[in-house]
Design a protein around this motif. Structure first.
Motif, short mmCIF file in Angstrom:
data_model
loop_
_atom_site.label_atom_id
_atom_site.label_comp_id
_atom_site.label_asym_id
_atom_site.label_seq_id
_atom_site.Cartn_x
_atom_site.Cartn_y
_atom_site.Cartn_z
N LEU A 61 1.03 -1.18 0.10
CA LEU A 61 -0.16 0.02 0.67
C LEU A 61 1.11 1.33 -0.36
O LEU A 61 0.71 1.72 1.53
CB LEU A 61 -1.27 0.00 1.21
CG LEU A 61 -2.02 1.39 1.16
CD1 LEU A 61 -2.82 0.82 0.16
CD2 LEU A 61 -2.74 1.58 2.48
N PRO A 62 1.44 1.41 -0.97
CA PRO A 62 2.53 3.17 -1.54
C PRO A 62 1.59 3.70 -0.43
O PRO A 62 0.48 4.13 -1.00
CB PRO A 62 2.52 3.56 -2.65
CG PRO A 62 2.35 1.57 -3.17
CD PRO A 62 1.06 0.95 -2.57
N THR A 63 2.08 4.79 0.33
CA THR A 63 1.06 5.80 1.25
C THR A 63 1.82 6.84 1.18
O THR A 63 3.15 6.62 1.87
CB THR A 63 0.89 5.33 2.59
OG1 THR A 63 -0.09 3.76 1.97
CG2 THR A 63 0.40 6.24 3.14
N ASN A 64 2.00 8.18 1.05
CA ASN A 64 2.74 9.21 0.97
C ASN A 64 3.45 8.75 0.22
O ASN A 64 4.90 9.14 0.73
CB ASN A 64 2.91 9.96 2.45
CG ASN A 64 1.21 10.04 3.25
OD1 ASN A 64 -0.05 10.43 2.83
ND2 ASN A 64 2.22 10.55 4.18
N THR A 65 3.49 8.90 -1.26
CA THR A 65 4.16 8.70 -1.93
C THR A 65 5.59 9.97 -2.22
O THR A 65 6.29 9.60 -3.02
CB THR A 65 3.38 8.34 -3.81
OG1 THR A 65 2.78 9.16 -4.05
CG2 THR A 65 3.26 6.92 -3.22
N ASP A 66 5.57 11.05 -1.78
CA ASP A 66 6.38 12.90 -2.07
C ASP A 66 6.67 12.52 -1.19
O ASP A 66 7.67 13.45 -0.83
CB ASP A 66 5.04 13.67 -2.16
CG ASP A 66 4.71 14.21 -1.43
OD1 ASP A 66 4.45 12.32 -0.40
OD2 ASP A 66 3.50 15.14 -1.31
#
Length: 384
Positions: free
Chosen positions: A317-322
């Motif tokens: 679950l890629p989260t807050n990718t920045d």
């Protein structure tokens, strides 16, 4: 009328260290960029949503930008304001009250602090209900710290689990050239930092930066005129929980439990359909609890969920990718920045930090001390 709303353009202003601009200048810069991306001009805007700055938002913002909107919103519920206002804008477009809505925000939180300005210190005052807690020194961060301790007590969540949230954010930030901090950190780095409010050390807490953001929503009948791909608003939800911490029913559950359920129901989706998440992370515990509240894992299992690196690029679950508010930027209220990153992910514009084949994004903002929540589901494809 019943028209779907799409996001036609998003943009950031200069972010990070911006000593030479006011919040209004940052809003103007981000707004011009977002409108240009949407192929629109200021005179096309007939709806405006903005809050937190000035005397009479969004009136003063509209005047600064040279706008005369026929629909406005200035909902002020902290960091969740932007997801809530996006939901309101989508409703206004569906009802025919507006065709082009601009959401815009700007803050010089970091610069103001560096300059020693009195307004740089976050002080909620002691009026109204807060008078019953303020005399006891119950600060914003202490409320989150106390809630984190309760979660640790009830479910066995460890401080290392919380630290992994910060480590994952920094892992993702390394691929974002605009992130404030990009150097890798470890669990030990987080745990060994100066204590701010037990169990939070410095790296458990969001950074303080400058920056602005903007998003442009339009009615679906304008899609043929857009220069780029639209991102669809699939479903939204909003909720409040409490003002006084003493009135919080359960310190381990936030209002995203309600806003998330509503958003998923209205979109006809489930958490398993989500490819990428952008979640408010003023503190590590805020994100861990929100992951549970939104249904990505069961209540109490957030520690084990994040422990396996699921939040990182390449994870489940890629989260807050920045890099999120813990590493990329946090200029006072970050809710609109979440929307910008989600839209860019769904358009496939994020380069090295791009989540492959991302089609559905979950954006959830949190306000105050888990006082409010707005959740928005966005998609790259028109819903059936």
């Amino acid at each position: 009328m019943s028209r779907r709303a799409v996001i036609a353009g998003v943009a950031l202003s200069d972010v990070g260290r911006v000593d030479d601009k006011t919040p209004y200048a940052l809003m103007a810069q981000a707004s011009r960029r977002a409108l240009a991306e949407a192929g629109l001009r200021p005179q096309d805007v007939d709806g405006l949503a903005s809050t937190s700055q000035g005397t009479l938002p969004p009136v003063d913002v509209g005047e600064y930008l040279g706008l005369r909107p026929r629909w406005i919103d200035s909902t002020a519920v902290g960091g969740a304001s932007w997801e809530v206002m996006l939901a309101h804008a989508a409703d206004a477009i569906a009802a025919g009250h507006a065709d082009v809505v601009l959401l815009t925000y700007g803050s010089t939180a970091r610069s103001d602090l560096r300059k020693g300005l009195r307004g740089a210190s976050l002080d909620w005052g002691s009026r109204g209900p807060l008078q019953w807690e303020s005399p006891y020194g119950h600060s914003l961060i202490s409320k989150y710290a106390m809630a984190a301790r309760r979660h640790m007590h009830e479910y066995g969540t460890t401080v290392e689990d919380l630290a992994e949230v910060a480590v994952s954010a920094r892992f993702n930030a390394r691929e974002n050239p605009e992130a404030y901090y990009r150097d890798p950190i470890t669990i030990d780095d987080v745990l060994s930092g100066p204590m701010i409010a037990d169990p939070f050390t410095k790296l458990h807490c969001c950074i303080r930066s400058d920056g602005g953001a903007a998003a442009v929503l339009v009615a679906e009948d304008r899609i043929p005129d857009l220069p780029g791909d639209p991102v669809w608003v699939l479903g939204t939800g909003e909720a409040t929980s409490h003002m006084l911490t003493s009135q919080w029913d359960d310190l381990t559950t936030g209002p995203a439990e309600v806003s998330g359920r509503l958003a998923f129901e209205r979109a006809g989706l489930r958490p398993s359909d989500v490819d990428v998440c952008e979640l408010y992370d003023a503190f590590t515990y805020m994100l861990l609890a929100t992951v549970e509240d939104l249904g990505f894992c069961k209540k109490g299992e957030g520690g084990a969920f994040v422990r396996e690196g699921r939040l990182r690029l390449g994870g489940e679950l890629p989260t807050n990718t920045d890099g999120g508010g813990l590493s990329a930027c946090h200029p006072g209220q970050r809710g609109l920045f979440l929307v910008v990153e989600a839209v860019r992910q769904l358009r496939g514009e994020c380069g090295p930090r791009q989540v492959p084949d991302a089609e559905v994004a979950c954006v959830s903002g949190t306000g105050g001390w888990f006082c409010s929540s707005g959740t928005v589901l966005l998609g790259s494809q028109r819903p059936a």
